[in-house]
Design a protein around this motif. Structure first.
Motif, mmCIF file in Angstrom:
data_model
loop_
_atom_site.group_PDB
_atom_site.id
_atom_site.type_symbol
_atom_site.label_atom_id
_atom_site.label_comp_id
_atom_site.label_asym_id
_atom_site.label_seq_id
_atom_site.Cartn_x
_atom_site.Cartn_y
_atom_site.Cartn_z
ATOM 1 N N LEU A 177 0.801 -1.801 -0.065
ATOM 2 C CA LEU A 177 0.501 -0.365 0.089
ATOM 3 C C LEU A 177 0.977 1.108 0.190
ATOM 4 O O LEU A 177 0.388 2.704 -0.205
ATOM 5 N N THR A 178 1.762 0.869 0.273
ATOM 6 C CA THR A 178 2.745 2.277 -0.271
ATOM 7 C C THR A 178 3.837 2.658 -1.035
ATOM 8 O O THR A 178 4.941 2.975 -0.562
ATOM 9 N N SER A 179 3.798 1.201 -1.925
ATOM 10 C CA SER A 179 4.539 1.582 -3.408
ATOM 11 C C SER A 179 4.145 2.011 -4.024
ATOM 12 O O SER A 179 4.421 2.175 -4.668
ATOM 13 N N PHE A 180 3.059 3.096 -4.149
ATOM 14 C CA PHE A 180 2.231 3.345 -5.575
ATOM 15 C C PHE A 180 3.756 4.961 -5.302
ATOM 16 O O PHE A 180 2.783 6.208 -5.426
ATOM 17 N N LYS A 181 3.837 4.103 -5.463
ATOM 18 C CA LYS A 181 5.852 5.795 -6.311
ATOM 19 C C LYS A 181 6.778 5.114 -7.495
ATOM 20 O O LYS A 181 6.964 3.703 -6.305
ATOM 21 N N SER A 182 7.088 5.662 -8.089
ATOM 22 C CA SER A 182 8.172 4.721 -9.325
ATOM 23 C C SER A 182 9.336 5.039 -8.115
ATOM 24 O O SER A 182 9.187 5.396 -7.366
ATOM 25 N N ARG A 183 9.943 3.385 -8.506
ATOM 26 C CA ARG A 183 10.882 3.169 -7.931
ATOM 27 C C ARG A 183 12.011 2.160 -8.908
ATOM 28 O O ARG A 183 11.885 1.436 -9.741
ATOM 29 N N SER A 184 13.306 2.383 -8.928
ATOM 30 C CA SER A 184 14.390 2.211 -10.519
ATOM 31 C C SER A 184 15.757 1.102 -8.961
ATOM 32 O O SER A 184 15.622 0.883 -8.316
ATOM 33 N N LEU A 185 14.972 -0.068 -10.077
ATOM 34 C CA LEU A 185 15.587 -1.460 -9.062
ATOM 35 C C LEU A 185 17.570 -1.482 -10.582
ATOM 36 O O LEU A 185 16.838 -1.088 -11.429
ATOM 37 N N PRO A 186 18.089 -2.428 -9.962
ATOM 38 C CA PRO A 186 19.171 -2.374 -10.561
ATOM 39 C C PRO A 186 19.340 -3.105 -12.053
ATOM 40 O O PRO A 186 18.768 -4.201 -11.299
ATOM 41 N N LEU A 187 19.647 -2.855 -13.155
ATOM 42 C CA LEU A 187 19.160 -4.026 -13.980
ATOM 43 C C LEU A 187 21.202 -4.548 -14.214
ATOM 44 O O LEU A 187 21.757 -3.622 -14.382
ATOM 45 N N LYS A 188 21.290 -5.152 -13.790
ATOM 46 C CA LYS A 188 22.687 -6.113 -14.050
ATOM 47 C C LYS A 188 23.026 -7.241 -15.778
ATOM 48 O O LYS A 188 22.397 -7.990 -15.815
ATOM 49 N N THR A 189 22.932 -6.395 -16.550
ATOM 50 C CA THR A 189 23.296 -6.572 -17.477
ATOM 51 C C THR A 189 24.290 -5.084 -18.411
ATOM 52 O O THR A 189 23.739 -4.557 -17.887
ATOM 53 N N GLU A 190 24.302 -5.833 -19.373
ATOM 54 C CA GLU A 190 25.317 -4.265 -20.210
ATOM 55 C C GLU A 190 24.895 -4.557 -21.423
ATOM 56 O O GLU A 190 25.058 -6.174 -21.894
ATOM 57 N N ALA A 191 24.587 -3.822 -22.276
ATOM 58 C CA ALA A 191 24.222 -3.937 -23.933
ATOM 59 C C ALA A 191 25.763 -3.784 -24.237
ATOM 60 O O ALA A 191 26.826 -2.920 -23.854
ATOM 61 N N VAL A 192 26.341 -4.479 -25.308
ATOM 62 C CA VAL A 192 27.201 -5.275 -26.271
ATOM 63 C C VAL A 192 26.738 -4.092 -27.424
ATOM 64 O O VAL A 192 25.821 -4.406 -28.204
ATOM 65 N N PHE A 193 27.308 -3.179 -28.389
ATOM 66 C CA PHE A 193 27.011 -2.571 -29.614
ATOM 67 C C PHE A 193 28.241 -2.060 -29.898
ATOM 68 O O PHE A 193 29.354 -2.049 -29.797
ATOM 69 N N ASN A 194 28.306 -2.079 -31.846
ATOM 70 C CA ASN A 194 29.351 -0.600 -32.171
ATOM 71 C C ASN A 194 29.583 0.413 -31.530
ATOM 72 O O ASN A 194 28.595 1.219 -32.754
ATOM 73 N N ARG A 195 30.665 1.065 -31.317
ATOM 74 C CA ARG A 195 30.521 1.644 -30.942
ATOM 75 C C ARG A 195 31.218 2.372 -31.994
ATOM 76 O O ARG A 195 31.124 4.432 -32.032
ATOM 77 N N HIS A 196 31.687 2.639 -32.899
ATOM 78 C CA HIS A 196 32.164 2.906 -33.640
ATOM 79 C C HIS A 196 30.551 4.006 -34.913
ATOM 80 O O HIS A 196 30.656 5.030 -35.439
ATOM 81 N N THR A 197 29.677 2.762 -35.051
ATOM 82 C CA THR A 197 28.343 2.940 -35.514
ATOM 83 C C THR A 197 27.588 3.964 -35.012
ATOM 84 O O THR A 197 27.528 4.549 -35.989
ATOM 85 N N LEU A 198 27.566 3.507 -33.488
ATOM 86 C CA LEU A 198 27.278 5.101 -32.310
ATOM 87 C C LEU A 198 27.684 6.360 -33.169
ATOM 88 O O LEU A 198 26.501 7.411 -32.919
ATOM 89 N N TYR A 199 29.130 6.248 -33.110
ATOM 90 C CA TYR A 199 29.469 7.437 -33.128
ATOM 91 C C TYR A 199 28.838 8.828 -34.816
ATOM 92 O O TYR A 199 28.778 9.589 -34.379
ATOM 93 N N ASN A 200 29.639 7.692 -35.282
ATOM 94 C CA ASN A 200 29.257 8.052 -36.694
ATOM 95 C C ASN A 200 27.312 8.418 -36.772
ATOM 96 O O ASN A 200 26.263 9.184 -37.598
ATOM 97 N N ARG A 201 26.105 7.727 -36.254
ATOM 98 C CA ARG A 201 25.160 7.584 -35.996
ATOM 99 C C ARG A 201 25.444 9.273 -36.005
ATOM 100 O O ARG A 201 23.693 10.066 -36.501
ATOM 101 N N ILE A 202 25.458 9.401 -34.665
ATOM 102 C CA ILE A 202 25.538 10.243 -34.069
ATOM 103 C C ILE A 202 25.068 11.973 -35.162
ATOM 104 O O ILE A 202 24.655 12.492 -34.896
ATOM 105 N N THR A 203 26.704 11.623 -35.420
ATOM 106 C CA THR A 203 27.374 12.395 -36.560
ATOM 107 C C THR A 203 26.138 12.617 -38.153
ATOM 108 O O THR A 203 25.519 13.799 -38.647
ATOM 109 N N GLN A 204 25.066 11.937 -37.516
ATOM 110 C CA GLN A 204 23.903 12.493 -39.282
ATOM 111 C C GLN A 204 22.890 12.897 -38.748
ATOM 112 O O GLN A 204 22.372 13.155 -39.454
#
Length: 467
Positions: free
Chosen positions: A119-146
């Motif tokens: 009954l006291t939980s009717f507010k947002s709360r954030s829990l830790p996510l134990k995982t990390e994304a893997v992605f192409n960083r060079h592609t991310l940089y190029n995409r940002i420049t576009q």
């Protein structure tokens, strides 16, 4: 009797009302209890309302439902850039090859929940996510420049050469009053960190990515290099004069061009050094000279004097400015005189008067010897050329050769190509007008004793004044 009956009636009526209230209250309590215990039961297997695991909304979901939701969100992942004026742009996970494992700690997170406190939980709360994304960083940089905000930033910076000006000893960039300039490197580094943790977006404004033109990475690099150049201060010691080369002049040698290029204009540097040479070189220059007879004359020509090596000095100067040096120096000389200044003959020299057919030799201001001489034959166009020359070297027992002669001499002291001082033992007399008709091929003929004295004391590089 009638009174008693009414009293009984009223008491029965009050009792019924009280009973009704109790029944209603009990019913409400039962409902509340039922709802509460239902909530306890429900949230023992579901995440609380408003629960976010990382950036994923898992509100009121079971562990399996949360896993499925996170899986779908990862497959359809998109990172949103929130820009000014409520504009947004998205880089999708598919564009940057993003993958991530489904976190295995969801059951633990649920068990850490306290269902009886639902009954006291009717507010947002954030829990830790134990995982990390893997992605192409060079592609991310190029995409940002576009993205549009990056393009707009480039347009704002535009041809920054038009915005750069010089003021108070420094180059600066004139800001156009907007904050549309984006540091792409800042955006990339912040987005990279957030995407790794699977956040769903970021505000460019809140992250401090909007900057003025002077904070643009490209412009900063250009300004830093250009300002290193104009921070140089070269103090030239030129005889009795001091010349200071600083930003007031160097600023005109800095060329800022496209593609972040900052160069020094080597043509202008050479032009500056040529100007120094023209002003301070004394080789061949006219000099005021006081003769042994006491008159003041002007002597020009010859190869004695100061001469700046303009090519080497230009290279040296360019290197000093490139490093932003502050230093005192002499120019690189191709040749030096014995004394600084315009009248650089000094107090050790040979003086030759063609008109008087006489020579004087001074060492440190003291007359060592003087003698009559015979110079080049003026009637045969073999006149000894006037000017101020350097003694090139000394040699003994030399055979002088020409088209129509081969003459041995004991003391040979050349000062102008094949023209020099030497003994002439074949002559019985010197001076007078001998040089008109019986003169030399251009050399200065000396009595043996005078040639010997000069040979012993005159050093290569010392001046020979002919007038």
């Amino acid at each position: 009797m009638l009174y008693e009956e009414r009293n009984i009636y009223n008491m029965e009526k009050k009792g019924g009302l009280k009973k009704s209230i109790i029944i209603i209250a009990a019913s409400i309590a039962a409902v509340i209890a039922a709802v509460y215990f239902w909530g306890v039961w429900f949230y023992s297997t579901h995440f609380f309302f408003g629960t976010e695991i990382g950036s994923f909304n898992c509100s009121n979901m079971t562990v399996d439902e949360a896993k499925e939701q996170i899986k779908n969100d990862i497959e359809n992942y998109g990172f949103t850039f929130y820009e000014k004026d409520d504009k947004t742009e998205v880089v999708t996970g598919k564009e940057i090859g993003l993958t991530a494992e489904i976190p295995d700690n969801l059951q633990e997170l649920l068990q850490e929940q306290k269902p009886f406190l639902w009954l006291t939980s009717f507010k947002s709360r954030s829990l830790p996510l134990k995982t990390e994304a893997v992605f192409n960083r060079h592609t991310l940089y190029n995409r940002i420049t576009q993205l549009d905000f990056a393009k707009k930033s480039n347009e704002t910076v535009g041809d920054y050469t038009e915005k750069i000006y010089f003021e108070n000893g420094q180059f600066r960039a004139r800001d156009n009053g907007t904050s549309d300039v984006i540091s792409i490197n800042d955006v990339y580094s912040r987005a990279k960190a957030k995407i790794k943790d699977l956040y769903l977006g970021m505000s460019l404004e809140k992250e401090g990515c909007y900057k003025g033109i002077n904070d643009d990475d490209t412009v900063k690099g250009v300004l830093n290099l250009a300002n290193k150049f104009v921070a140089s201060k070269i103090t030239y010691n030129l005889g009795d004069e001091t010349i200071i080369l600083d930003s007031a002049t160097i600023k005109d040698w800095v060329n800022i061009g496209e593609n972040s290029s900052v160069k020094l204009n080597t043509d202008k540097i050479r032009e500056y050094v040529d100007g120094l040479a023209k002003k301070y070189n004394t080789v061949g220059a006219e000099r005021s000279f006081k003769t042994s007879g006491g008159s003041n004359i002007t002597v020009g020509g010859g190869d004695y004097g100061w001469k700046i090596n303009a090519s080497k000095e230009s290279d040296e100067l360019c290197g000093l400015i490139w490093e932003g040096q502050q230093t005192e120096r002499e120019p690189v000389y191709a040749q030096k005189a014995l004394k600084s200044g315009k009248n650089d003959i000094g107090s050790t020299y040979v003086e030759i008067s063609i008109a008087s057919q006489h020579l004087w030799f001074y060492k440190d201001g003291t007359l060592v010897t003087e003698t009559d001489i015979v110079t080049g034959d003026t009637t045969k166009r073999r006149s000894t050329p006037s000017g101020v020359y350097r003694l090139k070297y000394k040699d003994k027992n030399v055979v002088l050769k020409g088209e129509d002669y081969e003459t041995p001499v004991t003391f040979w002291m050349p000062f102008n190509g094949g023209i020099g001082l030497h003994d002439a033992t074949w002559r019985g007399r010197f001076g007078g007008s001998i040089y008109r008709g019986n003169g030399s091929h251009g050399c200065v003929n000396l009595p043996y004793s005078a040639a010997e004295k000069i040979f012993k004391s005159l050093s290569p590089g010392e001046p020979v004044v002919v007038y």
